[in-house]
Motif scaffolding. Structure first.
Motif, PDB file in Angstrom:
ATOM      1  N   ARG A 304    -101.888 -54.227 -80.905  1.00  0.00           N
ATOM      2  CA  ARG A 304    -101.649 -53.420 -79.699  1.00  0.00           C
ATOM      3  C   ARG A 304    -102.876 -52.578 -79.359  1.00  0.00           C
ATOM      4  NH1 ARG A 304     -96.401 -53.749 -78.344  1.00  0.00           N
ATOM      5  NH2 ARG A 304     -95.035 -54.644 -79.929  1.00  0.00           N
ATOM      6  N   ASP A 305    -103.050 -52.345 -78.049  1.00  0.00           N
ATOM      7  CA  ASP A 305    -104.156 -51.485 -77.621  1.00  0.00           C
ATOM      8  C   ASP A 305    -103.707 -50.023 -77.669  1.00  0.00           C
ATOM      9  OD1 ASP A 305    -102.640 -50.901 -75.375  1.00  0.00           O
ATOM     10  OD2 ASP A 305    -103.813 -52.194 -74.039  1.00  0.00           O
ATOM     11  N   SER A 307    -102.691 -48.003 -75.543  1.00  0.00           N
ATOM     12  CA  SER A 307    -101.486 -47.684 -74.783  1.00  0.00           C
ATOM     13  C   SER A 307    -100.257 -48.359 -75.370  1.00  0.00           C
ATOM     14  CB  SER A 307    -101.644 -48.142 -73.329  1.00  0.00           C
ATOM     15  OG  SER A 307    -102.932 -47.865 -72.859  1.00  0.00           O
ATOM     16  N   ASN A 309     -99.875 -51.641 -75.588  1.00  0.00           N
ATOM     17  CA  ASN A 309     -99.651 -52.969 -75.003  1.00  0.00           C
ATOM     18  C   ASN A 309    -100.180 -54.057 -75.935  1.00  0.00           C
ATOM     19  OD1 ASN A 309     -98.559 -51.890 -72.579  1.00  0.00           O
ATOM     20  ND2 ASN A 309    -100.666 -51.380 -71.945  1.00  0.00           N
TER      21      ASN A 309
END
Lengths: 322, 322
Positions: A304-305, A307, A309
């Protein structure tokens, strides 16, 4: 140089005295004493020229790495190294090559008091198979099975350096700036440090552990499969060396960190209750661990990044015959 | 076929259940329990395609032999086999080849209850490194050092068959009559029998022991060097199989018996006081031992004819890089 002289040269360069070696190199088998109350941990790995290292790699680096990749497996089990055997297949009896190879092997062996107790030298295409033996008390060994939903996921040291070093070593970058930061990346590729002391800190305490040899996503995937869980990695938390940051842009860096093999850091899982203590002890040992994600319900590894996502995964880890 | 599938196929074909294997194939290392009161005997040997076997050798024979040559080293120490690791380097992921190889390996492994506890598969020129582990009580192990002047020298089984089989296997004789006696010689070459039961009979009793892998004169020479003695062999007493006698004339036969490698019989020394008992027990085990000479003052191996006159030695034993 005849086979006997080769063996004698390797033996003398790799001399490490241990009381538990009752009979060393020179008979049909070694005779060894496992200290009572310990299990024996055994692992074996092969390095093939042209596959795991390039033909122009320094022999001393090959010797070091042949032992290091094996000791890393013991580290990942929380085992204390003791003995090794060395099967060396050589195109020709090149005494200088063998001496340099043995010196590199011995440098790392002495560091961990690993006695070379046997081996075989044969004529053929260059390859090296090392088998290592270590000790671990029953119940304390770190396995891949045991990660619990809610555990944190951690990595020792920094990730991606070895893959970045390989990129620098291969054409068209080869030869460019071995000085400074790039030199450090090449050292990570050629002289990996098995995290023995860190494995000993973690044993009996981490819920699972593996060494990062094939790439973080692939290796953490092995933990997930063996433990029956999933894992999420926060890409922006992955520990990077200053040298990696200086040499490559963010996207390459991330690919090296997630999918690059050959770092030989430990990836482990631990419950929050003991994680701060483990992290303090690891930092005190000279190799801090970074929290890079968490164990979740499900299967497989998601990245995940910042944020939260999901990120597309870079190419999978190292797979022979793929 | 991917690496994982190869490993899974080998693992399932080689399944041998042992209580002392606490954690088998599938983690970073195996975890093994050595029974208390025993030393661990460890030996490793590599077979390289084109050097130790020909490319058209049946994969099942290669699998059998890769384990057999290693178990033979345990036999020569008087150790009881327990575990093996297998490092397999393959040009390509040929599933059928690997399955047949694993079946041959497993056939012998099951015979001696040897558990395959770990390994590595890599891509590269075909070669196989096996490391074997066995148990032996302290003080009972058979070493090369310990032959006493006046001891008899003995060999189990028959000598020279494997070298004769190789001669038949190579051009221009290849393909000629694999039936009958010649077939038996080829079986000796491709499916050597490690003399495990015989080593267990001899342990704690024979004064020295070695397996005949490089050739009788060369291997007995290792005993002489380690024991600080000489040895005399009576050429006419060397045990020959009927198949060897039928296929080759006296001079060839003798060369195979004295210098041919790959027989994997045991050569041992024992005092006259216990030799008859040992010989009776070995015969009862299904593999009789023949007295072939004696331990003498001095150094090195001398071969004598029926009148006691020294014979010129055939070419020396197998030496890589010679």
């Amino acid at each position: 140089m005849a086979e006997f002289a080769l063996i004698e040269s390797i033996r003398s360069r790799c001399a490490v005295v241990r009381d538990d070696v009752r009979l060393g190199i020179g008979d049909d088998a070694a005779l060894l004493a496992v200290p009572s109350g310990n299990l024996l941990a055994v692992s074996t790995d092969t390095l093939v020229c042209g596959v795991h290292f390039l033909a122009d790699t320094r022999p001393s680096d090959i010797g070091w790495k042949a032992l290091a990749v094996n000791l890393s497996d013991l580290a990942a089990m929380g085992a204390e190294p003791a003995w090794a055997t060395l099967a060396l297949t050589l195109p020709s009896a090149d005494a200088r090559w063998v001496d340099e190879f043995a010196d590199g092997f011995a440098q790392l062996a002495r560091k961990h008091r690993v006695a070379l107790v046997g081996g075989d030298t044969t004529q053929g295409p260059l390859s090296i198979t090392v088998t290592v033996h270590g000790f671990v008390p029953p119940g304390a060994a770190l396995t891949r099975a045991g990660a619990q939903v809610g555990d944190g996921v951690y990595a020792t040291g920094t990730l991606g350096d070895a893959a970045a070093g390989l990129k620098l070593f291969l054409p068209p970058l080869a030869g460019e700036g071995a000085e400074g930061g790039k030199g450090q990346l090449l050292v990570r590729l050629h002289r990996p440090i098995p995290r023995i002391a860190q494995g000993l800190i973690l044993r009996g305490r981490a819920t699972s552990c593996i060494d990062v040899s094939d790439g973080l996503v692939a290796d953490l995937g092995h933990i997930c499969a063996a433990s029956g869980v999933g894992a999420e990695i926060d890409a922006d938390t992955l520990p990077a060396s200053p040298a990696l940051g200086a040499a490559f842009a963010a996207e390459d860096r991330r690919a090296f960190q997630l999918a690059g093999g050959d770092d030989y850091e430990l990836c482990f899982t631990a419950p929050d209750a003991i994680a701060p203590t483990l992290q303090r002890e690891l930092a005190d040992s000279g190799c801090a661990a970074t929290r890079i994600g968490r164990v979740v319900d499900g299967a497989g590894v998601q990245v995940r990044d910042a944020s939260g996502n999901p990120l597309a995964l870079p190419h999978a880890g190292w797979e022979h015959f793929a």
